[in-house]
Write an enzyme that holds these catalytic residues in place. Sequence first.
Site, PDB file in Angstrom:
ATOM      1  N   GLN A 158      22.002 -75.785 -11.897  1.00  6.85           N
ATOM      2  CA  GLN A 158      23.440 -75.535 -11.799  1.00  6.85           C
ATOM      3  C   GLN A 158      24.142 -75.711 -13.132  1.00  6.85           C
ATOM      4  OE1 GLN A 158      24.978 -74.234  -8.881  1.00  6.85           O
ATOM      5  NE2 GLN A 158      22.762 -73.967  -8.777  1.00  6.85           N
ATOM      6  N   HIS A 197      24.766 -72.669 -15.353  1.00  5.35           N
ATOM      7  CA  HIS A 197      25.737 -71.654 -14.947  1.00  5.35           C
ATOM      8  C   HIS A 197      26.927 -71.579 -15.889  1.00  5.35           C
ATOM      9  CE1 HIS A 197      24.752 -69.600 -11.254  1.00  5.35           C
ATOM     10  NE2 HIS A 197      24.397 -70.708 -10.655  1.00  5.35           N
ATOM     11  N   GLU A 233      29.603 -78.626  -3.317  1.00  9.06           N
ATOM     12  CA  GLU A 233      29.202 -77.243  -3.034  1.00  9.06           C
ATOM     13  C   GLU A 233      27.744 -77.203  -2.567  1.00  9.06           C
ATOM     14  OE1 GLU A 233      28.889 -72.952  -5.397  1.00  9.06           O
ATOM     15  OE2 GLU A 233      29.017 -74.833  -6.526  1.00  9.06           O
ATOM     16  N   HIS A 234      26.849 -77.760  -3.372  1.00 10.39           N
ATOM     17  CA  HIS A 234      25.431 -77.847  -3.035  1.00 10.39           C
ATOM     18  C   HIS A 234      25.053 -79.320  -2.898  1.00 10.39           C
ATOM     19  CE1 HIS A 234      25.773 -74.177  -5.654  1.00 10.39           C
ATOM     20  NE2 HIS A 234      25.138 -73.641  -4.618  1.00 10.39           N
ATOM     21  N   ASP A 237      20.018 -69.883  -3.576  1.00 13.17           N
ATOM     22  CA  ASP A 237      20.691 -68.906  -4.426  1.00 13.17           C
ATOM     23  C   ASP A 237      20.146 -67.502  -4.206  1.00 13.17           C
ATOM     24  OD1 ASP A 237      22.506 -70.521  -5.657  1.00 13.17           O
ATOM     25  OD2 ASP A 237      21.287 -70.919  -7.427  1.00 13.17           O
ATOM     26  N   HIS A 286      64.258 -64.061  26.671  1.00 15.07           N
ATOM     27  CA  HIS A 286      62.867 -64.208  27.087  1.00 15.07           C
ATOM     28  C   HIS A 286      62.798 -64.377  28.605  1.00 15.07           C
ATOM     29  CE1 HIS A 286      62.050 -64.834  22.839  1.00 15.07           C
ATOM     30  NE2 HIS A 286      60.758 -65.016  23.068  1.00 15.07           N
TER      31      HIS A 286
END
Length: 439
Positions: free
Chosen positions: A257, A260, A325-326, A359, A418
């Site tokens: 990661q 990235h 996230e992971h 991934d 109504h």
Amino acid sequence: MIKIMKYGQVPNSEIFARVIEKTDVEDVVSAILADVKENGDEALLRYCEKFDGMKTEDGFCLEVSDKEFDEAFEAVGQRFIEVLERSAANIRTFHEKQVRNGFMISTGDRPGVVMGQKVVPLDKAGLYVPGGTAAYPSSVLMNAIPAKIAGVKEIVMVTPSKGGKVNPVILAAAKIAGVTRIFKVGGAQAIAALAFGTETIPKVDKITGPGNAYVAEAKKQVFGKVAIDMIAGPSEILVIADGSCNPEFVAADMLSQAEHDKMASAVLVTDSQDLALAVSCELERQIPSLPRAEIARASIDDYGKIIVAPSITTAIDIANEIAPEHLELCVDNPFDYLDQIRHAGSVFLGKNCPEALGDYYAGPNHTLPTSGTARFSSPLSVDDFVKKYQYTYYTNDALRAAAEDVAYFAEAEGLSAHARSISVRCTDKKYPHFPLSIH
């Protein structure tokens, strides 16, 4: 070098904290969106020349042609095509289980009443696929396949090109995934085109897919004109590992990661001081050998952390608080802990399940909530490409049975019209206007 600290030395909420410098991204994006909305293709072509180095003289076409698709397949080779097809099959198998059906309710205790819900696909979905420092055919599969399974009629993809050529691996993945049309445009201008439509690019109902800060800001600004999947932040991984883990494996997973983005965050939480030290050494050994070593180095130095916790249970408490996230759970018998995990984008169980499987290949989606948003949001799924509407049917007798309750409720809210819309259908009943004291 990565920071090693004892549990409690940094608040859990700060473990993934990043220093975000104020920029002019918001203003720049706002101007681009307005330009594309006003000037359509003419604005897109200007930005293609400015940002992508494309020559847009007469005869240039923003849309990828059938010939370009065919050339891409030849360029990537049969071996990669086979890998893409196996990955796509795994992704389909997982996402087909997410398909929802509508329902109809008609019960004996409410005769004459029918209620239900219909699940219908969006007409058009727009997929953004990055084309900057790396090509991401995996993003094509992860975004397009759920849309296809949902039944979306038109899947429109936008992606930057270099010199007017889209990376062939992107095109090959798009063909396998069932993308309908592809356009050679990226950045905030591509988001604008999908949101507003141009002479060439159709307006879509929803935009999904990751991108840089300008793409993320553009998605944020067009939300409401179209739907979006999420505002994705930099990548993040939290590895929970016990003392029996191989430090080489743990370091490699963290770097998967870190490579990235310089702002990506890789964190290890372990109950072993020895493992913490060993992983720190492994990171230093492995980083120089990476092609993207400069990026990984900055990520690890600025945003990497190793936390030594008193137990694996405490480590899971940390994970639940920050909602990564992971999340890798690198322990023996990981299913014993699965029910304790409440907040994470995607969980990888055991010592033989690196995040990279998710991934590319395993099947679950890799488009995930970041920056703690996994506390209240979910991975991209078939649900993102459908919407629901509900319906109700009453017979006259069923209406009469409910009329007095509905009219009373409407009057309680001070909405007499109504109530009248009910009473006029029940001509033998009178519902006077009456003041109510609601406590």
